[in-house]
Design an enzyme around this catalytic site. Structure first.
Site, PDB file in Angstrom:
ATOM      1  CE  LYS A  96      13.390 -12.401  -9.018  1.00 25.70           C
ATOM      2  NZ  LYS A  96      12.673 -13.411  -8.244  1.00 25.70           N
ATOM      3  CG  ASP A 130       9.005 -14.134  -8.719  1.00 28.65           C
ATOM      4  OD1 ASP A 130       7.920 -14.557  -8.292  1.00 28.65           O
ATOM      5  OD2 ASP A 130      10.110 -14.583  -8.338  1.00 28.65           O
ATOM      6  CD  GLN A 159       7.311  -4.683  -8.476  1.00 27.46           C
ATOM      7  OE1 GLN A 159       7.083  -3.870  -9.370  1.00 27.46           O
ATOM      8  NE2 GLN A 159       8.455  -5.327  -8.381  1.00 27.46           N
ATOM      9  NE  ARG A 180       4.125 -14.276  -5.081  1.00 22.11           N
ATOM     10  CZ  ARG A 180       5.194 -14.711  -5.775  1.00 22.11           C
ATOM     11  NH1 ARG A 180       6.063 -13.847  -6.278  1.00 22.11           N
ATOM     12  NH2 ARG A 180       5.374 -15.991  -5.975  1.00 22.11           N
ATOM     13  N   GLY A 184       6.963  -4.574  -2.948  1.00 21.14           N
ATOM     14  CA  GLY A 184       7.964  -4.227  -3.977  1.00 21.14           C
ATOM     15  C   GLY A 184       9.353  -4.197  -3.374  1.00 21.14           C
ATOM     16  CB  ALA A 185      11.920  -6.556  -3.479  1.00 18.94           C
ATOM     17  CG  HIS A 223       7.382 -11.295   5.653  1.00 19.30           C
ATOM     18  ND1 HIS A 223       7.966 -10.661   4.586  1.00 19.30           N
ATOM     19  CD2 HIS A 223       7.488 -12.606   5.431  1.00 19.30           C
ATOM     20  CE1 HIS A 223       8.420 -11.573   3.738  1.00 19.30           C
ATOM     21  NE2 HIS A 223       8.142 -12.757   4.221  1.00 19.30           N
TER      22      HIS A 223
HETATM   23  C1  LIG Z   1       6.058 -14.730  -1.288  1.00 15.63           C
HETATM   24  C2  LIG Z   1       6.688 -13.435  -1.675  1.00 15.63           C
HETATM   25  C3  LIG Z   1       6.992 -13.187  -3.010  1.00 15.63           C
HETATM   26  C4  LIG Z   1       7.549 -11.980  -3.401  1.00 15.63           C
HETATM   27  N1  LIG Z   1       7.725 -11.710  -4.725  1.00 15.63           N
HETATM   28  C5  LIG Z   1       8.148 -10.485  -5.102  1.00 15.63           C
HETATM   29  C6  LIG Z   1       8.214 -10.095  -6.468  1.00 15.63           C
HETATM   30  O1  LIG Z   1       7.893 -10.874  -7.372  1.00 15.63           O
HETATM   31  N2  LIG Z   1       8.649  -8.839  -6.760  1.00 15.63           N
HETATM   32  C7  LIG Z   1       8.998  -7.943  -5.792  1.00 15.63           C
HETATM   33  O2  LIG Z   1       9.354  -6.800  -6.114  1.00 15.63           O
HETATM   34  N3  LIG Z   1       8.953  -8.291  -4.489  1.00 15.63           N
HETATM   35  C8  LIG Z   1       8.552  -9.515  -4.124  1.00 15.63           C
HETATM   36  N4  LIG Z   1       8.491  -9.842  -2.788  1.00 15.63           N
HETATM   37  C9  LIG Z   1       9.145  -8.953  -1.787  1.00 15.63           C
HETATM   38  C10 LIG Z   1       8.239  -7.826  -1.336  1.00 15.63           C
HETATM   39  O3  LIG Z   1       8.069  -6.895  -2.366  1.00 15.63           O
HETATM   40  C11 LIG Z   1       8.832  -7.115  -0.099  1.00 15.63           C
HETATM   41  O4  LIG Z   1      10.076  -6.569  -0.444  1.00 15.63           O
HETATM   42  C12 LIG Z   1       9.021  -8.009   1.111  1.00 15.63           C
HETATM   43  O5  LIG Z   1       7.983  -8.920   1.250  1.00 15.63           O
HETATM   44  C13 LIG Z   1       9.099  -7.152   2.387  1.00 15.63           C
HETATM   45  O6  LIG Z   1       7.907  -6.444   2.564  1.00 15.63           O
HETATM   46  P1  LIG Z   1       6.772  -6.816   3.644  1.00 15.63           P
HETATM   47  O7  LIG Z   1       5.467  -6.773   2.940  1.00 15.63           O
HETATM   48  O8  LIG Z   1       7.078  -8.097   4.273  1.00 15.63           O
HETATM   49  O9  LIG Z   1       6.727  -5.611   4.646  1.00 15.63           O
HETATM   50  P2  LIG Z   1       7.826  -4.697   5.343  1.00 15.63           P
HETATM   51  O10 LIG Z   1       7.112  -3.430   5.677  1.00 15.63           O
HETATM   52  O11 LIG Z   1       9.085  -4.629   4.557  1.00 15.63           O
HETATM   53  O12 LIG Z   1       8.129  -5.511   6.650  1.00 15.63           O
HETATM   54  C14 LIG Z   1       7.150  -5.774   7.627  1.00 15.63           C
HETATM   55  C15 LIG Z   1       7.751  -6.659   8.700  1.00 15.63           C
HETATM   56  O13 LIG Z   1       8.045  -7.949   8.130  1.00 15.63           O
HETATM   57  C16 LIG Z   1       9.265  -8.454   8.623  1.00 15.63           C
HETATM   58  N5  LIG Z   1      10.238  -8.569   7.505  1.00 15.63           N
HETATM   59  C17 LIG Z   1      10.086  -8.082   6.257  1.00 15.63           C
HETATM   60  N6  LIG Z   1      11.147  -8.394   5.488  1.00 15.63           N
HETATM   61  C18 LIG Z   1      11.999  -9.058   6.284  1.00 15.63           C
HETATM   62  C19 LIG Z   1      13.278  -9.641   6.070  1.00 15.63           C
HETATM   63  N7  LIG Z   1      13.890  -9.581   4.901  1.00 15.63           N
HETATM   64  N8  LIG Z   1      13.852 -10.266   7.114  1.00 15.63           N
HETATM   65  C20 LIG Z   1      13.235 -10.349   8.307  1.00 15.63           C
HETATM   66  N9  LIG Z   1      12.026  -9.812   8.571  1.00 15.63           N
HETATM   67  C21 LIG Z   1      11.420  -9.183   7.589  1.00 15.63           C
HETATM   68  C22 LIG Z   1       9.721  -7.492   9.681  1.00 15.63           C
HETATM   69  O14 LIG Z   1       9.190  -7.915  10.900  1.00 15.63           O
HETATM   70  C23 LIG Z   1       9.087  -6.192   9.228  1.00 15.63           C
HETATM   71  O15 LIG Z   1       8.910  -5.295  10.291  1.00 15.63           O
HETATM   72  C24 LIG Z   1       7.894 -11.026  -2.393  1.00 15.63           C
HETATM   73  C25 LIG Z   1       7.588 -11.271  -1.070  1.00 15.63           C
HETATM   74  C26 LIG Z   1       6.983 -12.443  -0.698  1.00 15.63           C
HETATM   75  C27 LIG Z   1       6.637 -12.646   0.736  1.00 15.63           C
END
Ligand SMILES: Cc1cc2nc3c(=O)[nH]c(=O)nc-3n(C[C@H](O)[C@H](O)[C@H](O)COP(=O)(O)OP(=O)(O)OC[C@H]3O[C@@H](n4cnc5c(N)ncnc54)[C@H](O)[C@@H]3O)c2cc1C
Length: 308
Positions: A96, A130, A159, A180, A184-185, A223
């Site tokens: 970051k 990131d 994001q 990537r 978005g988190a 995921h």
């Molecule tokens: C490799 C990687 C790098 C990332 N880098 C960044 C970044 O640089 N900046 C940024 O803003 N965000 C980053 N993220 C986070 C991302 O923005 C999401 O907040 C996060 O991936 C959850 O979203 P989702 O796409 O998995 O879908 P969601 O709709 O949130 O979840 C879909 C399903 O995935 C599973 N799941 C998701 N999160 C979780 C959890 N925490 N625990 C257990 N199960 C879960 C559940 O089964 C859920 O129903 C990154 C994520 C990954 C995988």
């Protein structure tokens, strides 16, 4: 509501002290963070490699406020690159820019990044920058574009929840930058970001359809089985082979899905965070899934081990 509250609490230094000083919470955090040093992260990467997956190591830390801390972070990243090489694990690094001193000035931060990308270049490795909260989007993209003009060993993150992302994707693609894609988190206002899951998902799919045919190697980090299915279907329709992109997931989340994708012949990379500064990362993971919070609360004083 709960997501917003947890993301707000991620900024609390009192809560950070309380959570990081308890044995039970530290054990709980192990679900998402394999350890506080590089060694357990390398071991986790090796285990991923054995299971057919690559890794990306992230030394946790953000918003440093002294140059010394930023330089220490930079040194930890070059050390991680050296160790990856020495240990022969298949891994790159994620970092970051606020860990490399972005709050202390763009020039200073860009110079720290340059030192890291030069080392990555010497080793034939790769550095992923990131994406943080929207206060940093412009500055991050500016520094990444400048870095990309100097080396191909750097890429960044887009994001899908931000309205601006399609424009950013097109600009980064013009610069040949590896992206990537994530949902978005962070906690963002509706003025600049989609809030409804269905809108974020629709934008993720839209951006995925721009990225995959672009001819550059990108990553889809999610995921969400629906996003993954959409990507698999689209790639098949467009004759985009499985070696032209990768899926990425976080350490400890949906390992079943990670394994299934590997079995189907897709490239998978696991993001492995390590370090002492795991509190904000941990809170973002709780915010993403209320069930995690429930489990966390139930086991706080029991010291049980988490589910797979
Ligand atoms: C490799 C990687 C790098 C990332 N880098 C960044 C970044 O640089 N900046 C940024 O803003 N965000 C980053 N993220 C986070 C991302 O923005 C999401 O907040 C996060 O991936 C959850 O979203 P989702 O796409 O998995 O879908 P969601 O709709 O949130 O979840 C879909 C399903 O995935 C599973 N799941 C998701 N999160 C979780 C959890 N925490 N625990 C257990 N199960 C879960 C559940 O089964 C859920 O129903 C990154 C994520 C990954 C995988």
């Amino acid at each position: 509501m709960l997501r917003a509250l947890l993301l707000e609490l991620a900024k609390s230094s009192r809560l950070r002290r309380w959570i990081t000083s308890h044995g039970a919470t530290r054990r709980m955090a192990r679900r998402f963070v394999p350890g506080e040093d590089l060694a357990p992260a390398i071991e986790a990467a090796r285990a991923c490699n054995k299971a057919g997956m690559a890794a990306s190591l992230d030394h946790l830390g953000e918003n440093v406020i002294t140059r010394e801390d930023a330089e220490r972070a930079r040194a930890s990243y070059t050390a991680a690159l050296d160790r990856i090489e020495a240990e022969g694990v298949e891994a790159n690094i994620s970092l970051k820019l606020t860990h490399l001193g972005l709050d202390l000035g763009g020039e200073f931060c860009a110079e720290q990044l340059r030192i890291v990308t030069r080392r990555a270049e010497e080793l034939g490795n790769f550095v992923r920058v990131d994406m943080e909260g929207s206060a940093y989007t412009d500055r991050t993209l500016r520094i990444v574009k400048q870095a990309r003009a100097e080396t191909v060993t750097v890429g960044t993150v887009i994001q899908a929840y931000l309205y601006r992302s399609e424009e950013d994707v097109r600009e980064l693609l013009g610069a040949g930058c590896r992206i990537r894609l994530v949902k978005g988190a962070y906690k963002e206002p509706s003025r600049i970001a989609f809030h409804r899951k269905k809108d974020v998902d629709a934008n993720f799919v839209k951006l995925m359809k721009i990225l995959l045919p672009s001819g550059t190697y990108h990553a889809l980090a999610t995921h969400d089985p629906k996003m993954i299915e959409a990507a698999i279907r689209f790639a098949a329709e467009q004759n985009i082979t499985k070696d032209k992109f990768e899926f990425q997931m976080l350490y400890g989340i949906r390992t079943d899905l990670q394994t299934r994708l590997v079995r189907q012949g897709y490239r998978v990379r696991v993001y492995i965070p390590f370090g002492q500064d795991w509190f904000p990362y941990f809170m973002r993971r709780l915010a993403e899934r209320p069930a995690n919070l429930l489990f966390f609360a139930k086991n706080l004083f029991r010291g049980a081990s988490p589910p797979a």
